[in-house]
Design a protein around this motif. Structure first.
Motif, PDB file in Angstrom:
ATOM      1  N   ASP A  98      21.281 -20.051 -24.521  1.00 60.57           N
ATOM      2  CA  ASP A  98      20.607 -21.058 -25.341  1.00 60.57           C
ATOM      3  C   ASP A  98      21.315 -21.172 -26.686  1.00 60.57           C
ATOM      4  O   ASP A  98      22.362 -20.558 -26.912  1.00 60.57           O
ATOM      5  CB  ASP A  98      19.120 -20.737 -25.492  1.00 60.57           C
ATOM      6  CG  ASP A  98      18.868 -19.410 -26.212  1.00 60.57           C
ATOM      7  OD1 ASP A  98      19.806 -18.882 -26.856  1.00 60.57           O
ATOM      8  OD2 ASP A  98      17.739 -18.906 -26.121  1.00 60.57           O
ATOM      9  N   GLU A  99      20.751 -21.953 -27.592  1.00 61.46           N
ATOM     10  CA  GLU A  99      21.407 -22.220 -28.867  1.00 61.46           C
ATOM     11  C   GLU A  99      21.581 -20.955 -29.704  1.00 61.46           C
ATOM     12  O   GLU A  99      22.507 -20.850 -30.502  1.00 61.46           O
ATOM     13  CB  GLU A  99      20.597 -23.257 -29.649  1.00 61.46           C
ATOM     14  CG  GLU A  99      21.346 -23.867 -30.819  1.00 61.46           C
ATOM     15  CD  GLU A  99      20.593 -25.034 -31.425  1.00 61.46           C
ATOM     16  OE1 GLU A  99      21.204 -25.793 -32.200  1.00 61.46           O
ATOM     17  OE2 GLU A  99      19.391 -25.189 -31.121  1.00 61.46           O
ATOM     18  N   ALA A 100      20.731 -19.936 -29.464  1.00 65.86           N
ATOM     19  CA  ALA A 100      20.807 -18.677 -30.221  1.00 65.86           C
ATOM     20  C   ALA A 100      21.734 -17.659 -29.563  1.00 65.86           C
ATOM     21  O   ALA A 100      21.907 -16.557 -30.091  1.00 65.86           O
ATOM     22  CB  ALA A 100      19.413 -18.079 -30.371  1.00 65.86           C
ATOM     23  N   GLY A 101      22.312 -18.006 -28.429  1.00 65.08           N
ATOM     24  CA  GLY A 101      23.222 -17.081 -27.758  1.00 65.08           C
ATOM     25  C   GLY A 101      22.555 -16.155 -26.762  1.00 65.08           C
ATOM     26  O   GLY A 101      23.183 -15.206 -26.278  1.00 65.08           O
ATOM     27  N   ILE A 102      21.285 -16.417 -26.418  1.00 63.48           N
ATOM     28  CA  ILE A 102      20.555 -15.583 -25.466  1.00 63.48           C
ATOM     29  C   ILE A 102      20.901 -16.027 -24.044  1.00 63.48           C
ATOM     30  O   ILE A 102      20.884 -17.219 -23.726  1.00 63.48           O
ATOM     31  CB  ILE A 102      19.039 -15.682 -25.700  1.00 63.48           C
ATOM     32  CG1 ILE A 102      18.695 -15.274 -27.137  1.00 63.48           C
ATOM     33  CG2 ILE A 102      18.292 -14.810 -24.692  1.00 63.48           C
ATOM     34  CD1 ILE A 102      19.128 -13.857 -27.496  1.00 63.48           C
ATOM     35  N   ASP A 135      32.223 -13.290 -33.405  1.00 58.76           N
ATOM     36  CA  ASP A 135      33.215 -14.251 -33.891  1.00 58.76           C
ATOM     37  C   ASP A 135      34.358 -14.477 -32.903  1.00 58.76           C
ATOM     38  O   ASP A 135      35.186 -15.369 -33.093  1.00 58.76           O
ATOM     39  CB  ASP A 135      33.770 -13.805 -35.245  1.00 58.76           C
ATOM     40  CG  ASP A 135      34.419 -12.425 -35.187  1.00 58.76           C
ATOM     41  OD1 ASP A 135      34.352 -11.772 -34.126  1.00 58.76           O
ATOM     42  OD2 ASP A 135      34.991 -11.999 -36.213  1.00 58.76           O
ATOM     43  N   GLN A 136      34.421 -13.664 -31.821  1.00 58.72           N
ATOM     44  CA  GLN A 136      35.457 -13.846 -30.810  1.00 58.72           C
ATOM     45  C   GLN A 136      34.929 -14.513 -29.538  1.00 58.72           C
ATOM     46  O   GLN A 136      35.690 -14.770 -28.610  1.00 58.72           O
ATOM     47  CB  GLN A 136      36.072 -12.487 -30.451  1.00 58.72           C
ATOM     48  CG  GLN A 136      36.778 -11.798 -31.601  1.00 58.72           C
ATOM     49  CD  GLN A 136      37.354 -10.448 -31.191  1.00 58.72           C
ATOM     50  OE1 GLN A 136      37.643 -10.212 -30.035  1.00 58.72           O
ATOM     51  NE2 GLN A 136      37.526  -9.560 -32.163  1.00 58.72           N
ATOM     52  N   LEU A 137      33.642 -14.793 -29.501  1.00 55.40           N
ATOM     53  CA  LEU A 137      33.030 -15.386 -28.313  1.00 55.40           C
ATOM     54  C   LEU A 137      33.085 -16.909 -28.398  1.00 55.40           C
ATOM     55  O   LEU A 137      32.379 -17.527 -29.202  1.00 55.40           O
ATOM     56  CB  LEU A 137      31.587 -14.907 -28.170  1.00 55.40           C
ATOM     57  CG  LEU A 137      31.418 -13.427 -27.805  1.00 55.40           C
ATOM     58  CD1 LEU A 137      29.950 -13.027 -27.842  1.00 55.40           C
ATOM     59  CD2 LEU A 137      32.002 -13.143 -26.436  1.00 55.40           C
ATOM     60  N   LEU A 138      33.913 -17.522 -27.581  1.00 56.85           N
ATOM     61  CA  LEU A 138      34.088 -18.972 -27.630  1.00 56.85           C
ATOM     62  C   LEU A 138      32.844 -19.713 -27.143  1.00 56.85           C
ATOM     63  O   LEU A 138      32.573 -20.836 -27.589  1.00 56.85           O
ATOM     64  CB  LEU A 138      35.303 -19.373 -26.787  1.00 56.85           C
ATOM     65  CG  LEU A 138      36.649 -18.817 -27.270  1.00 56.85           C
ATOM     66  CD1 LEU A 138      37.772 -19.306 -26.370  1.00 56.85           C
ATOM     67  CD2 LEU A 138      36.909 -19.232 -28.714  1.00 56.85           C
ATOM     68  N   THR A 139      32.089 -19.108 -26.228  1.00 57.39           N
ATOM     69  CA  THR A 139      30.854 -19.755 -25.783  1.00 57.39           C
ATOM     70  C   THR A 139      29.858 -19.850 -26.926  1.00 57.39           C
ATOM     71  O   THR A 139      29.163 -20.863 -27.088  1.00 57.39           O
ATOM     72  CB  THR A 139      30.243 -18.974 -24.604  1.00 57.39           C
ATOM     73  OG1 THR A 139      31.248 -18.772 -23.591  1.00 57.39           O
ATOM     74  CG2 THR A 139      29.080 -19.731 -23.990  1.00 57.39           C
ATOM     75  N   ARG A 144      27.556 -22.988 -31.747  1.00 58.47           N
ATOM     76  CA  ARG A 144      27.492 -23.185 -33.205  1.00 58.47           C
ATOM     77  C   ARG A 144      28.025 -24.543 -33.625  1.00 58.47           C
ATOM     78  O   ARG A 144      27.477 -25.200 -34.499  1.00 58.47           O
ATOM     79  CB  ARG A 144      28.276 -22.084 -33.922  1.00 58.47           C
ATOM     80  CG  ARG A 144      27.639 -20.706 -33.881  1.00 58.47           C
ATOM     81  CD  ARG A 144      28.318 -19.780 -34.872  1.00 58.47           C
ATOM     82  NE  ARG A 144      29.750 -19.652 -34.620  1.00 58.47           N
ATOM     83  CZ  ARG A 144      30.295 -18.704 -33.857  1.00 58.47           C
ATOM     84  NH1 ARG A 144      29.508 -17.806 -33.279  1.00 58.47           N
ATOM     85  NH2 ARG A 144      31.597 -18.645 -33.680  1.00 58.47           N
ATOM     86  N   THR A 145      29.123 -24.968 -33.011  1.00 59.66           N
ATOM     87  CA  THR A 145      29.834 -26.152 -33.493  1.00 59.66           C
ATOM     88  C   THR A 145      29.595 -27.408 -32.661  1.00 59.66           C
ATOM     89  O   THR A 145      29.870 -28.523 -33.117  1.00 59.66           O
ATOM     90  CB  THR A 145      31.350 -25.881 -33.521  1.00 59.66           C
ATOM     91  OG1 THR A 145      31.817 -25.659 -32.172  1.00 59.66           O
ATOM     92  CG2 THR A 145      31.655 -24.650 -34.362  1.00 59.66           C
ATOM     93  N   GLY A 146      29.134 -27.222 -31.414  1.00 62.87           N
ATOM     94  CA  GLY A 146      28.987 -28.376 -30.527  1.00 62.87           C
ATOM     95  C   GLY A 146      30.285 -28.853 -29.931  1.00 62.87           C
ATOM     96  O   GLY A 146      30.348 -29.927 -29.328  1.00 62.87           O
ATOM     97  N   ILE A 147      31.353 -28.053 -30.069  1.00 62.40           N
ATOM     98  CA  ILE A 147      32.664 -28.418 -29.521  1.00 62.40           C
ATOM     99  C   ILE A 147      32.877 -27.675 -28.204  1.00 62.40           C
ATOM    100  O   ILE A 147      32.791 -26.449 -28.145  1.00 62.40           O
ATOM    101  CB  ILE A 147      33.789 -28.056 -30.504  1.00 62.40           C
ATOM    102  CG1 ILE A 147      33.605 -28.819 -31.815  1.00 62.40           C
ATOM    103  CG2 ILE A 147      35.156 -28.353 -29.887  1.00 62.40           C
ATOM    104  CD1 ILE A 147      34.600 -28.423 -32.885  1.00 62.40           C
ATOM    105  N   GLU A 148      33.149 -28.438 -27.142  1.00 63.76           N
ATOM    106  CA  GLU A 148      33.362 -27.837 -25.827  1.00 63.76           C
ATOM    107  C   GLU A 148      34.828 -27.447 -25.637  1.00 63.76           C
ATOM    108  O   GLU A 148      35.733 -28.050 -26.221  1.00 63.76           O
ATOM    109  CB  GLU A 148      32.932 -28.811 -24.728  1.00 63.76           C
ATOM    110  CG  GLU A 148      31.454 -29.169 -24.798  1.00 63.76           C
ATOM    111  CD  GLU A 148      31.081 -30.267 -23.829  1.00 63.76           C
ATOM    112  OE1 GLU A 148      32.004 -30.976 -23.354  1.00 63.76           O
ATOM    113  OE2 GLU A 148      29.882 -30.431 -23.535  1.00 63.76           O
ATOM    114  N   VAL A 177      24.277 -23.898 -23.345  1.00 68.04           N
ATOM    115  CA  VAL A 177      25.735 -23.937 -23.258  1.00 68.04           C
ATOM    116  C   VAL A 177      26.106 -23.233 -21.960  1.00 68.04           C
ATOM    117  O   VAL A 177      25.713 -22.081 -21.733  1.00 68.04           O
ATOM    118  CB  VAL A 177      26.413 -23.250 -24.454  1.00 68.04           C
ATOM    119  CG1 VAL A 177      27.929 -23.205 -24.248  1.00 68.04           C
ATOM    120  CG2 VAL A 177      26.082 -23.978 -25.745  1.00 68.04           C
ATOM    121  N   ILE A 178      26.821 -23.928 -21.121  1.00 70.57           N
ATOM    122  CA  ILE A 178      27.258 -23.371 -19.836  1.00 70.57           C
ATOM    123  C   ILE A 178      28.696 -22.899 -19.983  1.00 70.57           C
ATOM    124  O   ILE A 178      29.584 -23.678 -20.347  1.00 70.57           O
ATOM    125  CB  ILE A 178      27.162 -24.425 -18.720  1.00 70.57           C
ATOM    126  CG1 ILE A 178      25.734 -24.975 -18.643  1.00 70.57           C
ATOM    127  CG2 ILE A 178      27.594 -23.843 -17.385  1.00 70.57           C
ATOM    128  CD1 ILE A 178      25.601 -26.159 -17.708  1.00 70.57           C
TER     129      ILE A 178
END
Length: 414
Positions: A98-102, A135-139, A144-148, A177-178
Motif C-alpha cells: 500500500d502507500e505506506a509500504g505495507i 532508500d534502496q527500495l525502488l518499489t 513515494r513519487t508516483g513514478i513507475e 503499488v505492484i
C-alpha cells in the motif's frame, strides 16, 4: 463470408471480455486517453459501461489508466485473495504494497527466495521481506513519487529486473503499488561458479603436467636405488603422486562435460547381473546384507547410457555406506521402480546417517565428513548421473541414508 466470420469472432471476443469484467469482484474505471473512452464498472454486481471522456477528465487521468472507485475499497481485499492463488503459480516475485509500504500480497516464490513465511509477512513493511534499507527500495520509491519503473536493473544483494505498476484510487491517491521482480541471484551465482570451474580446471591441468614428469623421474631413480630406497619409491612416493593424479582427474570430470559412449541396456539385467554380482561378492567378504529388488513396473525398461560409468556411481555409494556403518550389521538395499516416464533407483543403507547441516553439501566438490576423504566421490557420481540426463538426490536420518537416482526410460531397445 470472410467478413461475416471476422465480425462473428469479434462479437464473441467482445462478449467474452464483457462477461469477464462483469464477474470482476470490484468496481473500477479504466481510461484510454488515445481513444478518449473509459470502461466504468460502478458496482461489483453490475455490468460495465463505456463512456466518452471530456478533456478535463482526460487531464485528470493522465497518469492514471486504472482507478479503483470508492465503493471498491472494502472488496479489494477479496480481489487480492483471488489473485494470490494465481500469482503463486508465477516463477518470479510478485508483491503488492500500500502507500505506506505495507505488504498486502506476496506470492510464494518471493517468500521462498527471501526465506520468509508468506503468511507472516503479509501486513508487515516491505523492508522486512527484502531486508534492504528503505532508500534502496525502488518499489517504495514508486509509492513515494508516483513514478513507475520498467525493466529496471537492480544491483543490490537481490540482483534482477524490477517492474512497478501503480493502482490508483478514484481520488488520485495510491491504492497499491505492484512490484514484479525477475530474481537472477541463482543465475549470477551459477555464472560465478562456471568461471571458477574453468579457472580451477586450468590450474589442475598445469599441476598434473609436472606431476607426470616427477613420476617419470622417480621411476628412473627407482631402478638404480638400493632396496630400502626402492621400497620408499614403491610404497610412498609413486603411490602418492598417483593419488594426486586421481584427485585431479576426478575434479576435471566435474569441471568439464564428459562425452559418453552410450548404449541402450536393460535396467534389470544391469542391476542383477552386471552390478549385482560385483556388490554381492563384496557383501559376502564384509558380511553385508545386500538385496536388489526390481518392481514389475521396471521390468523391460532400458536406459541410454554407459554401464561402466554408472557402475562407478554405485561402487562409490557402496563405499560410502561401508564407511558409514555403525555397530549394527550393515544392510544395503537397491530398489528400482517406474514413475510414469521416469525410472527411479534407490540405494539405501542402515548406517549412521548424515547430519542435517552436512546433507545439503554432500554433492559439493571437496566436501567430506571423513578425515581421509577427498570429497569428490559423490560430486563425480552426481555429474555422471546428470550426464545421463538424470538427477541424483539424497535423504538421511538416524536410521540411515537413501540416494535416489532418476533416469528417462525407454520401453524397448531402440
Amino acid at each position: 463470408m470472410k467478413i461475416d466470420n471476422e465480425l462473428e469472432t469479434l462479437r464473441k471476443e467482445n462478449q467474452l471480455l464483457k462477461e469477464l469484467i462483469t464477474q470482476w469482484p470490484t468496481a473500477f474505471t479504466y481510461v484510454n486517453p488515445e481513444l478518449e473512452l473509459a470502461v466504468c464498472k460502478e458496482k461489483a454486481d453490475l455490468p460495465p459501461s463505456i463512456q466518452k471522456m471530456t478533456s478535463a477528465q482526460l487531464t485528470a487521468h493522465t497518469n492514471q489508466r486504472l482507478c479503483l472507485s470508492s465503493s471498491a475499497i472494502d472488496s479489494f481485499h477479496h480481489t487480492e485473495a483471488f489473485l494470490s492463488d494465481i500469482f503463486d503459480l508465477v516463477a518470479h516475485h510478485v508483491v503488492f504494497i500500500d502507500e505506506a509500504g505495507i505488504v498486502t500480497l506476496c506470492n510464494l516464490q518471493a517468500a521462498k527466495d527471501h526465506g520468509v513465511n508468506r503468511d507472516e509477512i503479509i501486513g508487515r513493511h516491505l523492508r522486512e521481506l527484502v531486508c534492504i534499507p528503505d532508500d534502496q527500495l525502488l518499489t517504495l520509491e514508486t509509492a513515494r513519487t508516483g513514478i513507475e519503473f520498467i525493466d529496471r536493473e537492480v544491483l543490490d544483494k537481490n540482483y534482477g529486473i524490477l517492474n512497478t505498476k501503480i493502482l490508483w484510487n478514484s481520488d488520485g491517491s495510491i491504492k497499491r503499488v505492484i512490484g514484479t521482480f525477475y530474481f537472477l541471484n541463482a543465475i549470477k551465482e551459477a555464472e560465478k561458479q562456471a568461471i571458477a570451474g574453468r579457472i580451477a580446471a586450468g590450474i589442475a591441468h598445469e599441476i598434473r603436467n609436472p606431476l607426470t614428469t616427477v613420476r617419470g623421474f622417480l621411476q628412473v631413480l627407482q631402478a638404480s636405488a638400493d632396496p630400502e630406497t626402492k621400497s620408499l619409491f614403491q610404497t610412498i612416493l609413486i603411490p602418492e603422486i598417483d593419488r594426486a593424479n586421481k584427485i585431479i582427474s576426478d575434479f576435471l570430470s566435474i569441471a568439464k562435460p564428459a562425452e559418453i559412449r552410450s548404449e541402450h541396456f536393460e535396467v534389470k539385467e544391469f542391476l542383477l547381473n552386471h552390478l549385482g554380482r560385483i556388490l554381492e561378492s563384496e557383501s559376502l567378504l564384509y558380511s553385508i546384507e545386500f538385496q536388489v529388488k526390481i518392481d514389475p513396473t521396471a521390468e523391460g525398461i532400458y536406459i541410454l547410457g554407459n554401464k561402466d560409468e554408472l557402475l562407478q556411481v554405485f561402487l562409490n555409494l557402496f563405499q560410502n555406506s561401508f564407511q558409514a556403518k555403525n555397530t549394527d550389521p550393515l544392510r544395503i538395499h537397491i530398489s528400482c521402480t517406474r514413475q510414469e516416464n521416469r525410472l527411479q533407483i534407490s540405494f539405501s543403507d542402515n548406517g549412521k546417517g548424515i547430519i542435517p547441516s552436512a546433507l545439503h553439501h554432500i554433492f559439493d566438490p571437496f566436501f567430506s565428513t571423513k578425515d581421509s576423504g577427498t570429497g569428490l566421490g559423490l560430486s563425480v557420481s552426481k555429474k555422471i548421473v546428470e550426464n545421463h540426463k538424470g538427477t541424483m538426490t539424497a535423504s538421511s536420518d538416524e536410521n540411515g541414508t537413501i540416494f535416489y537416482l532418476d533416469f528417462p526410460v525407454w520401453e524397448e531397445q531402440r
